[in-house]
Design an enzyme around this catalytic site. Structure first.
Site, PDB file in Angstrom:
ATOM      1  N   GLU A 136    -107.059 -73.401 -59.888  1.00 15.90           N
ATOM      2  CA  GLU A 136    -107.158 -74.381 -61.308  1.00 15.90           C
ATOM      3  C   GLU A 136    -108.034 -73.023 -62.229  1.00 15.90           C
ATOM      4  O   GLU A 136    -108.545 -71.666 -61.724  1.00 15.90           O
ATOM      5  CB  GLU A 136    -107.440 -75.572 -61.859  1.00 15.90           C
ATOM      6  CG  GLU A 136    -106.304 -77.035 -60.638  1.00 15.90           C
ATOM      7  CD  GLU A 136    -105.504 -76.538 -60.812  1.00 15.90           C
ATOM      8  OE1 GLU A 136    -104.972 -76.692 -62.276  1.00 15.90           O
ATOM      9  OE2 GLU A 136    -104.342 -77.057 -60.328  1.00 15.90           O
ATOM     10  N   ASN A 177     -95.887 -79.634 -69.206  1.00 13.31           N
ATOM     11  CA  ASN A 177     -96.621 -80.222 -69.783  1.00 13.31           C
ATOM     12  C   ASN A 177     -96.209 -78.992 -71.427  1.00 13.31           C
ATOM     13  O   ASN A 177     -97.155 -78.302 -71.116  1.00 13.31           O
ATOM     14  CB  ASN A 177     -97.608 -80.191 -69.102  1.00 13.31           C
ATOM     15  CG  ASN A 177     -99.121 -80.767 -70.206  1.00 13.31           C
ATOM     16  OD1 ASN A 177     -99.110 -81.515 -71.628  1.00 13.31           O
ATOM     17  ND2 ASN A 177    -100.303 -80.346 -70.050  1.00 13.31           N
ATOM     18  N   TYR A 210    -105.190 -65.088 -63.066  1.00 16.42           N
ATOM     19  CA  TYR A 210    -105.016 -66.406 -62.933  1.00 16.42           C
ATOM     20  C   TYR A 210    -103.478 -65.789 -63.209  1.00 16.42           C
ATOM     21  O   TYR A 210    -102.229 -65.818 -64.704  1.00 16.42           O
ATOM     22  CB  TYR A 210    -105.232 -66.878 -64.345  1.00 16.42           C
ATOM     23  CG  TYR A 210    -105.081 -68.824 -63.554  1.00 16.42           C
ATOM     24  CD1 TYR A 210    -105.030 -68.990 -63.001  1.00 16.42           C
ATOM     25  CD2 TYR A 210    -103.752 -68.954 -65.262  1.00 16.42           C
ATOM     26  CE1 TYR A 210    -104.613 -70.215 -62.439  1.00 16.42           C
ATOM     27  CE2 TYR A 210    -103.155 -71.023 -65.106  1.00 16.42           C
ATOM     28  CZ  TYR A 210    -104.322 -71.187 -63.628  1.00 16.42           C
ATOM     29  OH  TYR A 210    -103.420 -72.780 -63.438  1.00 16.42           O
ATOM     30  N   GLU A 227     -98.059 -69.398 -59.849  1.00 12.49           N
ATOM     31  CA  GLU A 227     -96.091 -69.593 -58.832  1.00 12.49           C
ATOM     32  C   GLU A 227     -95.117 -69.333 -60.085  1.00 12.49           C
ATOM     33  O   GLU A 227     -94.228 -68.665 -59.854  1.00 12.49           O
ATOM     34  CB  GLU A 227     -95.560 -70.440 -57.809  1.00 12.49           C
ATOM     35  CG  GLU A 227     -95.548 -72.352 -59.283  1.00 12.49           C
ATOM     36  CD  GLU A 227     -97.542 -72.920 -59.407  1.00 12.49           C
ATOM     37  OE1 GLU A 227     -96.891 -73.491 -61.205  1.00 12.49           O
ATOM     38  OE2 GLU A 227     -98.187 -72.346 -59.604  1.00 12.49           O
ATOM     39  N   LYS A 228     -95.617 -69.934 -61.400  1.00 15.41           N
ATOM     40  CA  LYS A 228     -95.070 -69.419 -62.680  1.00 15.41           C
ATOM     41  C   LYS A 228     -94.354 -68.071 -62.417  1.00 15.41           C
ATOM     42  O   LYS A 228     -92.911 -67.758 -62.971  1.00 15.41           O
ATOM     43  CB  LYS A 228     -95.328 -69.704 -63.228  1.00 15.41           C
ATOM     44  CG  LYS A 228     -95.347 -70.767 -64.195  1.00 15.41           C
ATOM     45  CD  LYS A 228     -96.829 -70.763 -65.310  1.00 15.41           C
ATOM     46  CE  LYS A 228     -96.908 -72.512 -65.516  1.00 15.41           C
ATOM     47  NZ  LYS A 228     -98.332 -72.935 -64.664  1.00 15.41           N
TER      48      LYS A 228
END
Length: 342
Positions: free
Chosen positions: A122, A179, A236, A239-240
């Site tokens: 994360e 989200n 960062y 998977e996007k």
């Protein structure tokens, strides 16, 4: 007594010295033969990695003895059996369960000198409670390139043979979002793009959810995919980018770390970076006005490379064994929060 010859006793001593020297030479030769490169190598010890709580579930997967061998790592054993705490070579803790207090740290039972690994995929924006972990962990497993055990969300690897054909395209841009929060930079950029570019939005936030096996075929019909990260942090890239865009056969339009970070993973002409444009309107014009030959240049990498997704926690944890012999045993993260937030 004549001095021209040797007495019998003296001759015996001479022969005895020669025999002793020859015997020593034989022993020395045998020792060389036994210790040389032809000698059998010492068997490599198996490294046992104890996973204290499996990520996001109370039921860990089956972990047979050859689990790590499937990922190219031999002499590596994964286990979720907490009774191995005293004998495990290293113990790994996933932060989400520590953050939500679903599990605690067995500090009172920790064997002296046992390396503990903090694991999280994360971003810092969604990671809390690190202040409680000062001076606990020796190693870090994360997507950060400066981690002790660096595990990206994906990578490109060489392949031979013909590249798979590109899926047929019927739309310009797609975005899957579950989200949606107006305060996030990705939401602001989308709001700025929407008046100038047709973006088809899927996911729970749009009321058009996609099943697990529907996402890639849906995205594949579009030229571009908005690979907008939910927060912008060092290294960062999730998977996007790797799955939702590259693996689907769409060009990622990225909002995340600087361009140089992406170029450490993929060729510079494999994606579009939002930072390269002065405004969302300029970005929209670039995407909407692209001709076919220019578009196909984004896929030149597919002739020699393919996407490898690294989403399985078993493979991530097995990676600890590959790094284990090279990591310092006396290292301690006295300020894990400061390191991760940097």
């Amino acid at each position: 007594m004549s001095s021209a010859g040797c007495s019998p006793a003296r001759r015996l001593r001479s022969w005895g010295g020669l025999a002793g020297g020859a015997l020593l030479a034989v022993f020395w030769l045998l020792w060389l033969l036994g210790s040389g490169p032809r000698g059998a190598p010492a068997p490599q010890a198996t490294i046992t990695i104890l996973v204290w709580h499996w990520p996001f579930t109370d039921r860990p997967p089956e972990l047979p003895g050859d689990t790590c061998a499937r990922y190219g790592m031999t002499h590596c054993r994964l286990s979720a059996n907490r009774s191995l705490l005293a004998s495990a070579d290293a113990v790994v803790f996933h932060h989400r369960e520590l953050q939500t207090r679903r599990c605690g740290l067995p500090l009172a039972q920790r064997p002296r000198g046992q390396p503990w690994v903090w694991a999280s995929m994360e971003s810092p924006s969604h990671t809390h409670g690190l202040g409680r972990l000062r001076g606990v962990f020796n190693w870090v497993l994360s997507y950060r390139r400066d981690s002790d055990i660096f595990v990206p969300y994906g990578r490109l690897e060489a392949h031979s043979g013909p590249s798979p054909p590109l899926p047929a395209k019927s739309g310009v841009a797609a975005w899957v979002i579950s989200n949606f929060q107006e305060r996030q930079q990705r939401a602001r950029l989308y709001r700025q793009l929407a008046p100038h570019l047709r973006v088809d939005v899927f996911g729970r936030a749009s009321g058009r959810p996609l099943c697990a096996n529907c996402l890639l075929p849906t995205v594949a019909r579009y030229r571009f995919y908005l690979s907008f990260e939910n927060s912008l942090h060092r290294d960062y890239i999730t998977e996007k980018f790797w799955r939702n865009a590259l693996a689907a056969g769409a060009v990622p339009v990225v909002l995340g770390p600087p361009r140089a970070t992406y170029e450490a993973f993929v060729p510079p002409d494999a994606f579009v970076h939002a930072d390269d444009f002065g405004s969302a309107r300029e970005l929209a014009a670039f995407l909407a006005g692209m001709n076919e030959s220019r578009y196909l240049r984004f896929f030149a990498w597919r002739h020699r490379l393919r996407v490898r997704l690294l989403a399985d926690w078993r493979e991530r944890f097995c990676a600890i064994c590959a790094r284990y012999p090279h990591l310092p045993r006396d290292q301690v993260y006295e300020d894990l929060e400061g390191w991760f937030q940097a």
